[in-house]
Write an enzyme that holds these catalytic residues in place. Structure first.
Site, mmCIF file in Angstrom:
data_model
loop_
_atom_site.group_PDB
_atom_site.id
_atom_site.type_symbol
_atom_site.label_atom_id
_atom_site.label_comp_id
_atom_site.label_asym_id
_atom_site.label_seq_id
_atom_site.Cartn_x
_atom_site.Cartn_y
_atom_site.Cartn_z
ATOM 1 N N HIS A 59 0.879 -0.988 0.014
ATOM 2 C CA HIS A 59 -0.014 -0.039 0.100
ATOM 3 C C HIS A 59 0.874 1.298 -0.107
ATOM 4 O O HIS A 59 1.915 1.479 0.931
ATOM 5 C CB HIS A 59 -0.845 -0.084 1.137
ATOM 6 C CG HIS A 59 -1.719 1.481 1.288
ATOM 7 N ND1 HIS A 59 -2.102 2.098 2.249
ATOM 8 C CD2 HIS A 59 -2.718 1.654 0.313
ATOM 9 C CE1 HIS A 59 -2.880 2.936 1.826
ATOM 10 N NE2 HIS A 59 -3.254 2.709 0.883
ATOM 11 N N HIS A 60 0.574 2.171 -1.092
ATOM 12 C CA HIS A 60 1.401 3.319 -0.986
ATOM 13 C C HIS A 60 0.306 4.617 -1.155
ATOM 14 O O HIS A 60 -0.221 4.934 -2.112
ATOM 15 C CB HIS A 60 2.102 3.442 -2.527
ATOM 16 C CG HIS A 60 3.221 2.514 -2.647
ATOM 17 N ND1 HIS A 60 4.064 2.497 -3.886
ATOM 18 C CD2 HIS A 60 4.088 1.943 -1.538
ATOM 19 C CE1 HIS A 60 5.131 1.308 -3.427
ATOM 20 N NE2 HIS A 60 5.040 1.307 -2.246
ATOM 21 N N GLU A 99 -8.452 7.003 -5.338
ATOM 22 C CA GLU A 99 -8.866 8.470 -5.812
ATOM 23 C C GLU A 99 -8.080 8.958 -6.899
ATOM 24 O O GLU A 99 -7.394 10.043 -7.012
ATOM 25 C CB GLU A 99 -8.193 9.234 -4.553
ATOM 26 C CG GLU A 99 -8.581 9.120 -3.084
ATOM 27 C CD GLU A 99 -8.052 7.824 -2.364
ATOM 28 O OE1 GLU A 99 -8.793 7.012 -1.764
ATOM 29 O OE2 GLU A 99 -6.872 7.453 -2.601
ATOM 30 N N GLU A 139 -10.403 2.947 -7.910
ATOM 31 C CA GLU A 139 -11.689 3.201 -7.044
ATOM 32 C C GLU A 139 -12.301 4.151 -7.905
ATOM 33 O O GLU A 139 -13.236 3.695 -8.317
ATOM 34 C CB GLU A 139 -10.895 3.511 -5.735
ATOM 35 C CG GLU A 139 -12.254 4.101 -4.894
ATOM 36 C CD GLU A 139 -11.491 4.673 -3.514
ATOM 37 O OE1 GLU A 139 -12.187 4.305 -2.299
ATOM 38 O OE2 GLU A 139 -10.706 5.624 -3.734
ATOM 39 N N GLU A 184 -16.170 1.828 1.831
ATOM 40 C CA GLU A 184 -15.701 2.420 3.070
ATOM 41 C C GLU A 184 -16.717 3.568 3.873
ATOM 42 O O GLU A 184 -16.621 3.892 4.952
ATOM 43 C CB GLU A 184 -14.367 3.015 3.221
ATOM 44 C CG GLU A 184 -14.242 4.097 2.382
ATOM 45 C CD GLU A 184 -13.705 3.798 0.967
ATOM 46 O OE1 GLU A 184 -13.388 4.800 0.091
ATOM 47 O OE2 GLU A 184 -14.185 2.512 0.419
#
Length: 708
Positions: A414-415, A485, A503, A509
């Site tokens: 994850h970045h 994003e 996404e 979420e």
């Protein structure tokens, strides 16, 4: 004199040519009309004899530059004439690396119009290319190499979409920096994004009441479905749509930069395609492959590392408050920085997820919050927050790499860039090398918050270039990519098949906060956001009342059976089982569907669909004879009959039906479900009942004959 005479001849030819020229789709259902009105080239679209798009404008306003100095304003809309046209038939097939079907047919009629300005001497040149498919029209602009134009700046795009009447629209508020607004269903004339703009204070300045995101889903009073979007967004800002006061006219509105310019270009250059899907069947809109066909084939020489991914994650527990991303516990408070013991990405906890993934046959485990920097980052417009290689003290990279490998699973990196894209670009090479060295074959990137370089936007030209740089660099390192994003997708997963999903929408979420997503949110995403490409929506929540703590009362407006159905109706080669392992362990019989359902397919049938109401999809697993069905509905109960005419003849199958229980009631008893099994064959009929806001998922597994 010779040049002047040629110019006169071309003008006369154009005038004669454009009385009204008509071109059709291969099946003749769609007719494109090109003509010249008031010194401007316009297009119209007729479907089955009914005008869908009235004469609509084409072109650009630009300025010719040398360095930063403006030399001349160029009008690529008014006073352009057609000097030549070329027609071509295209009919070929190709196979996606990962996808919804094994083979995609690319059939269309192409018309190229070569235009030049009415300027004497050295005119400016521009081409417009139309491709007319059986299910829609795509068109793009080309600026060929020319002696009179090298570098130039786009000020505005003049493209319009002049609809015949006041269509029903499924829309999302436009914004230069976020695609995470709720979806609405209204008439075009009733669109007003003001409330949504005010709800997101972070990006309010880029949100206007009449600005709409694409893909935009529309339905005419006569029942004609239209979807407006774009394809192959490369080195250009995203297109949004501005609704005119009379509501029927939509204008292209390109995302600007800090200088209020839209794009910096150099000839030769071709813009993204503007896409208009059209059908009298909603199922055709969802089944269309036009946007993929308008993208370039992949240039990757090695695609062997690209695999479908089903994963779990150290993720949802942070959203429901059981853990934190940050190690020191200061992300949302002013308390003294010290370890709290709630940091989720710790070695012991991650091993539990690895054990669960290995036990149930998952490919990978996403771990968020593993690296230092989460204490002071959220939307701070701050540089150098993360270096993407330094773990927190309680996260042992080498130990977890070895443990995951021993369990035949892998970790997913994850970045989170925190919007500081300049910092991320500085670190990409070392970050991807770190992944290669430590067994991470896939990365999820994130772009929360305002962008650095300051003044750039998430959906502007500079960031569009960045996302493609990431896709290219990860491909070179044999890394699969999931982007959160970003700008919404436009079919580039054909060109960059390692770019598995995005996404670019309001995901699962949001259900962990406040009122969550509306009942029809995921249903409407299928008709809007998913038109451009697969989404990492993160379905599969089994604990739908999020009462983990006394003061936590959030409810996900869905039934458990609907959560299962999302794995079929929402296509993605990257699918997450998003809930906590213990919630799956409590319902292993229902969890079996998530274990069984593939993420890569040989065939897809959109069996029935209606925007805002329902969709039912059947898919055939890659290299198998097994089929899976998903169906979801709006707030109303629904019954449907599905004829299994897509099964192979003379074969037996076992159908397992995961349905809402007769007592299931969303927001009251959402987790009730029933599981039934039956033997089925080609032509049999399944009677399926869905609760309000519910769904049904069906696995249809071939029964192998016993060998004597």
């Amino acid at each position: 004199m010779k040049i002047f005479l040629l110019w006169i001849i071309s003008v006369l030819f154009s005038t004669l040519l454009l009385g009204q020229n008509k071109y059709t789709s291969p099946n003749k259902n769609i007719e494109l009309v090109i003509q010249r009105q008031q010194k401007q080239i316009v297009y119209s679209i007729v479907y089955l004899g009914d005008t869908i798009m009235y004469p609509s404008e084409l072109g650009f306003k630009a300025k010719k530059t040398y360095g930063a100095t403006t030399q001349e304003t160029i009008d690529f809309a008014d006073s352009m004439v057609i000097v030549r046209e070329k027609e071509k038939k295209i009919n070929d097939q190709w196979q996606p690396i990962l996808g919804e079907v094994k083979t995609i047919q690319n059939e269309c009629n192409e018309i190229t119009f070569e235009l030049q300005s009415e300027k004497k001497g050295k005119p400016y040149l521009m081409n417009i290319i139309f491709r007319i498919f059986n299910d829609g029209v795509g068109f793009r602009y080309e600026f060929p190499k020319q002696t009179n134009l090298n570098r130039f700046v786009i000020e505005d795009e003049i493209t319009t979409f002049q609809l015949k009447e006041d269509y029903t629209a499924w829309w999302q508020a436009g914004n230069f920096n976020t695609n995470e607004y709720p979806l609405h269903e209204t008439k075009l004339s009733a669109i007003n994004a003001l409330n949504d703009c005010e709800s997101n204070k972070l990006f309010t300045a880029q949100c206007l009441p009449w600005l709409i995101q694409t893909p935009l889903m529309l339905k005419s009073p006569k029942g004609i479905y239209v979807n407006i979007h774009e394809a192959a967004l490369v080195h250009f800002p995203a297109m949004q749509l501005r609704r005119s006061p009379d509501s029927r006219k939509l204008s292209s509105d390109l995302v600007p930069d800090a200088m209020h310019n839209k794009a910096y270009l150099e000839t030769p250059f071709a813009t993204p395609w503007r896409t208009i899907l059209i059908s009298n069947k909603a199922t055709d809109i969802l089944a269309s492959k036009m946007i993929l066909n308008l993208n370039e084939p992949t240039k990757l020489k090695d695609v062997s590392f690209i695999k479908p991914v089903k994963y779990i994650g150290v993720w949802w527990e942070m959203f429901v408050g059981k853990g934190t991303w940050d190690y020191l516990g200061t992300q949302n408070s002013a308390q003294e920085a010290k370890p709290t013991g709630k940091h989720s990405a710790n070695t012991t906890n991650v091993k539990k997820y690895i054990d669960f993934a290995s036990k149930h046959g998952f490919d990978g485990i996403l771990v968020e919050g593993w690296n230092v920097g989460w204490e002071d980052w959220f939307a701070k417009w701050k540089e150098n927050v993360f270096d993407f290689v330094t773990p927190y003290p309680d996260f042992n990279v080498k130990e977890l790499q070895a443990y995951a490998k021993s369990k035949n699973v892998y970790l997913i990196m994850h970045h989170e860039t925190s919007g500081s894209v300049i910092s991320y670009e500085r670190h990409m090479d070392s970050a991807y090398q770190f992944m290669n060295e430590n067994g991470y074959p896939a990365v999820k990137t994130g772009y929360v918050g305002p962008i650095i370089p300051r003044g750039e936007n998430h959906d502007g030209q500079w960031m569009v270039d960045h996302y493609i740089r990431v896709a290219e660099k990860t491909a070179a390192k044999k890394i699969m990519l999931d982007v959160h994003e970003p700008v919404r997708p436009t079919g580039l997963h054909r060109t960059y098949p390692n770019w598995l999903a995005c996404e670019a929408a309001r995901g699962m979420e949001y259900n962990a906060w406040g009122d969550g997503n509306a009942i029809d949110h995921d249903l409407n995403l299928i008709f809007t956001r998913f038109i451009g490409g697969p989404m990492d929506y993160t379905p599969g929540i089994f604990k739908l009342k999020l009462d983990y703590f006394p003061n936590k009362k959030e409810i996900i407006h869905s039934t458990l059976a609907r959560q299962l159905a999302l794995y079929v109706v929402m296509y993605s080669p990257l699918q997450m089982a998003a809930d906590l392992p213990e919630n799956y362990e409590a319902k292993l019989d229902a969890f079996q569907f998530i274990k069984d359902v593939p993420t890569d397919w040989d065939d897809t049938k959109i069996l029935e669909a209606e925007p805002g109401e329902y969709v039912t999809t059947a898919r055939k697993g890659k290299n198998t004879n097994n089929w899976f069905i998903g169906s979801i509905t709006d707030e109303k109960k629904r019954s449907t009959k599905i004829t299994l005419d897509f099964l192979d003849a003379n074969k037996n199958y076992e159908a397992t039906i995961y349905a809402d229980d007769k007592n299931t009631l969303v927001d009251v008893r959402p987790e009730l479900y029933s599981i039934t099994k039956k033997t089925v064959q080609k032509g049999d009929v399944l009677n399926l009942d869905l609760a309000g806001a519910g769904g049904v998922a069906v696995s249809i597994i071939e029964v192998k004959a016993n060998k004597m």
